[in-house]
Scaffold this motif. Structure first.
Motif, mmCIF file in Angstrom:
data_model
loop_
_atom_site.group_PDB
_atom_site.id
_atom_site.type_symbol
_atom_site.label_atom_id
_atom_site.label_comp_id
_atom_site.label_asym_id
_atom_site.label_seq_id
_atom_site.Cartn_x
_atom_site.Cartn_y
_atom_site.Cartn_z
ATOM 1 N N SER A 47 32.818 -56.010 -16.662
ATOM 2 C CA SER A 47 33.883 -55.858 -15.660
ATOM 3 C C SER A 47 35.197 -55.462 -16.329
ATOM 4 O O SER A 47 35.939 -54.623 -15.807
ATOM 5 C CB SER A 47 34.050 -57.121 -14.815
ATOM 6 O OG SER A 47 34.400 -58.210 -15.638
ATOM 7 N N GLU A 48 35.489 -56.027 -17.520
ATOM 8 C CA GLU A 48 36.695 -55.651 -18.260
ATOM 9 C C GLU A 48 36.620 -54.182 -18.681
ATOM 10 O O GLU A 48 37.599 -53.450 -18.618
ATOM 11 C CB GLU A 48 36.882 -56.548 -19.493
ATOM 12 C CG GLU A 48 37.226 -57.983 -19.189
ATOM 13 C CD GLU A 48 36.011 -58.871 -18.984
ATOM 14 O OE1 GLU A 48 34.893 -58.348 -18.742
ATOM 15 O OE2 GLU A 48 36.174 -60.104 -19.056
ATOM 16 N N VAL A 53 38.268 -48.380 -18.609
ATOM 17 C CA VAL A 53 38.000 -46.937 -18.648
ATOM 18 C C VAL A 53 38.911 -46.154 -17.718
ATOM 19 O O VAL A 53 39.053 -44.943 -17.871
ATOM 20 C CB VAL A 53 36.522 -46.585 -18.362
ATOM 21 C CG1 VAL A 53 35.626 -47.098 -19.458
ATOM 22 C CG2 VAL A 53 36.079 -47.055 -17.014
ATOM 23 N N GLU A 54 39.548 -46.836 -16.775
ATOM 24 C CA GLU A 54 40.507 -46.177 -15.877
ATOM 25 C C GLU A 54 41.801 -45.818 -16.602
ATOM 26 O O GLU A 54 42.523 -44.927 -16.180
ATOM 27 C CB GLU A 54 40.821 -47.099 -14.690
ATOM 28 C CG GLU A 54 39.627 -47.445 -13.830
ATOM 29 C CD GLU A 54 39.094 -46.256 -13.067
ATOM 30 O OE1 GLU A 54 39.903 -45.403 -12.631
ATOM 31 O OE2 GLU A 54 37.862 -46.170 -12.917
ATOM 32 N N ASP A 55 42.089 -46.495 -17.695
ATOM 33 C CA ASP A 55 43.317 -46.274 -18.461
ATOM 34 C C ASP A 55 43.094 -45.135 -19.450
ATOM 35 O O ASP A 55 42.307 -45.265 -20.392
ATOM 36 C CB ASP A 55 43.690 -47.563 -19.187
ATOM 37 C CG ASP A 55 44.991 -47.457 -19.975
ATOM 38 O OD1 ASP A 55 45.546 -46.342 -20.105
ATOM 39 O OD2 ASP A 55 45.436 -48.496 -20.485
ATOM 40 N N GLU A 56 43.788 -44.042 -19.261
ATOM 41 C CA GLU A 56 43.583 -42.869 -20.130
ATOM 42 C C GLU A 56 44.075 -43.083 -21.555
ATOM 43 O O GLU A 56 43.746 -42.308 -22.454
ATOM 44 C CB GLU A 56 44.237 -41.622 -19.531
ATOM 45 C CG GLU A 56 45.744 -41.725 -19.365
ATOM 46 C CD GLU A 56 46.316 -40.521 -18.649
ATOM 47 O OE1 GLU A 56 47.331 -39.996 -19.137
ATOM 48 O OE2 GLU A 56 45.753 -40.107 -17.630
ATOM 49 N N ASN A 57 44.845 -44.126 -21.799
ATOM 50 C CA ASN A 57 45.314 -44.425 -23.159
ATOM 51 C C ASN A 57 44.369 -45.345 -23.919
ATOM 52 O O ASN A 57 44.628 -45.680 -25.066
ATOM 53 C CB ASN A 57 46.711 -45.054 -23.109
ATOM 54 C CG ASN A 57 47.726 -44.088 -22.553
ATOM 55 O OD1 ASN A 57 47.730 -42.916 -22.898
ATOM 56 N ND2 ASN A 57 48.581 -44.570 -21.668
ATOM 57 N N MET A 58 43.294 -45.777 -23.277
ATOM 58 C CA MET A 58 42.342 -46.694 -23.902
ATOM 59 C C MET A 58 41.153 -45.921 -24.457
ATOM 60 O O MET A 58 40.871 -44.808 -24.037
ATOM 61 C CB MET A 58 41.830 -47.712 -22.881
ATOM 62 C CG MET A 58 42.803 -48.838 -22.592
ATOM 63 S SD MET A 58 42.947 -49.986 -23.965
ATOM 64 C CE MET A 58 41.459 -50.935 -23.767
ATOM 65 N N ASN A 59 40.472 -46.545 -25.398
ATOM 66 C CA ASN A 59 39.217 -46.035 -25.943
ATOM 67 C C ASN A 59 38.421 -47.227 -26.448
ATOM 68 O O ASN A 59 38.888 -48.375 -26.386
ATOM 69 C CB ASN A 59 39.461 -44.990 -27.029
ATOM 70 C CG ASN A 59 40.304 -45.527 -28.166
ATOM 71 O OD1 ASN A 59 40.110 -46.640 -28.639
ATOM 72 N ND2 ASN A 59 41.272 -44.736 -28.612
ATOM 73 N N GLU A 65 39.223 -54.075 -30.150
ATOM 74 C CA GLU A 65 40.303 -54.835 -30.775
ATOM 75 C C GLU A 65 40.880 -55.860 -29.797
ATOM 76 O O GLU A 65 41.082 -57.027 -30.157
ATOM 77 C CB GLU A 65 41.401 -53.891 -31.273
ATOM 78 C CG GLU A 65 40.986 -53.080 -32.483
ATOM 79 C CD GLU A 65 41.937 -51.932 -32.808
ATOM 80 O OE1 GLU A 65 43.008 -51.807 -32.150
ATOM 81 O OE2 GLU A 65 41.610 -51.146 -33.718
ATOM 82 N N ILE A 66 41.137 -55.451 -28.558
ATOM 83 C CA ILE A 66 41.716 -56.342 -27.546
ATOM 84 C C ILE A 66 40.793 -57.525 -27.261
ATOM 85 O O ILE A 66 41.235 -58.676 -27.187
ATOM 86 C CB ILE A 66 42.032 -55.567 -26.249
ATOM 87 C CG1 ILE A 66 43.200 -54.613 -26.495
ATOM 88 C CG2 ILE A 66 42.334 -56.516 -25.094
ATOM 89 C CD1 ILE A 66 43.423 -53.604 -25.380
ATOM 90 N N TYR A 67 39.496 -57.255 -27.082
ATOM 91 C CA TYR A 67 38.546 -58.305 -26.709
ATOM 92 C C TYR A 67 37.803 -58.899 -27.914
ATOM 93 O O TYR A 67 36.855 -59.651 -27.748
ATOM 94 C CB TYR A 67 37.561 -57.776 -25.665
ATOM 95 C CG TYR A 67 38.250 -57.527 -24.351
ATOM 96 C CD1 TYR A 67 38.546 -58.588 -23.496
ATOM 97 C CD2 TYR A 67 38.645 -56.250 -23.987
ATOM 98 C CE1 TYR A 67 39.218 -58.373 -22.295
ATOM 99 C CE2 TYR A 67 39.313 -56.025 -22.784
ATOM 100 C CZ TYR A 67 39.591 -57.085 -21.953
ATOM 101 O OH TYR A 67 40.265 -56.871 -20.769
ATOM 102 N N ARG A 68 38.264 -58.546 -29.109
ATOM 103 C CA ARG A 68 37.692 -59.060 -30.362
ATOM 104 C C ARG A 68 36.169 -58.894 -30.410
ATOM 105 O O ARG A 68 35.434 -59.839 -30.691
ATOM 106 C CB ARG A 68 38.106 -60.504 -30.570
ATOM 107 C CG ARG A 68 39.598 -60.632 -30.781
ATOM 108 C CD ARG A 68 39.956 -62.007 -31.291
ATOM 109 N NE ARG A 68 41.326 -62.010 -31.724
ATOM 110 C CZ ARG A 68 42.309 -62.634 -31.067
ATOM 111 N NH1 ARG A 68 42.065 -63.301 -29.983
ATOM 112 N NH2 ARG A 68 43.529 -62.592 -31.535
#
Length: 160
Positions: A47-48, A53-59, A65-68
């Protein structure tokens, strides 16, 4: 028969498949292609991921890194990577079933034919002029991209 070729320039023989920043991470000089579905299934972060994936600045790299998350257990294959990359789209290289890159025999044959053709055309200007004349006559007809110049090249190699 196994053979090894040492290339003197970079070679890319693609599969026609591209993948984006959600399918790989770059760590310690290696581009690592990740089995994202296995990573998400094991981490229970689907779900996260769906929101991210909606955020174009994410990969995938930032997501891990964010979710370790450690993608190292879900690497399909890796390749040494010397250049800087902006997490853009990657064109996939042809590989064996064991994910080892290789150069197909048809590509080697094409390179040899091109080298022979170039030497033939460069050796005598009349050869070159005849080849150009043959190409021009082909261009006058309807162009089939797959067969373009095949008549002119076959004339050089006397293949009919």
């Amino acid at each position: 028969m196994d053979m090894q070729i040492e290339t003197i320039t970079p070679v890319h023989i693609g599969t026609g498949i591209s993948y984006g920043g959600w399918e790989y991470v770059i760590e310690k000089g290696f581009l690592r292609r990740v089995n994202v579905m296995k990573l998400l299934k094991e981490s229970k972060k689907l779900s996260e991921f769906s929101r991210a994936v909606e955020d174009e600045n994410m990969n995938l790299q930032k997501f891990c890194e964010i979710y370790r998350l450690d993608p190292s257990n879900h690497v399909l294959y890796e390749a040494k990577f010397g250049a800087n990359i902006n997490q853009g789209e990657i064109r996939e290289q042809i590989k064996t079933m064991d994910y080892e890159p290789y150069i197909p025999g048809s590509s080697i044959k094409g390179a040899i034919r091109t080298a022979i053709l170039w030497k033939y055309l460069k050796a005598d200007t009349s050869n070159f002029n005849h080849f150009v004349k043959s190409l021009r006559s082909e261009l006058m007809g309807k162009i089939d991209k797959k067969k373009f110049a095949s008549n002119s090249v076959n004339n050089v190699f006397n293949l009919r």
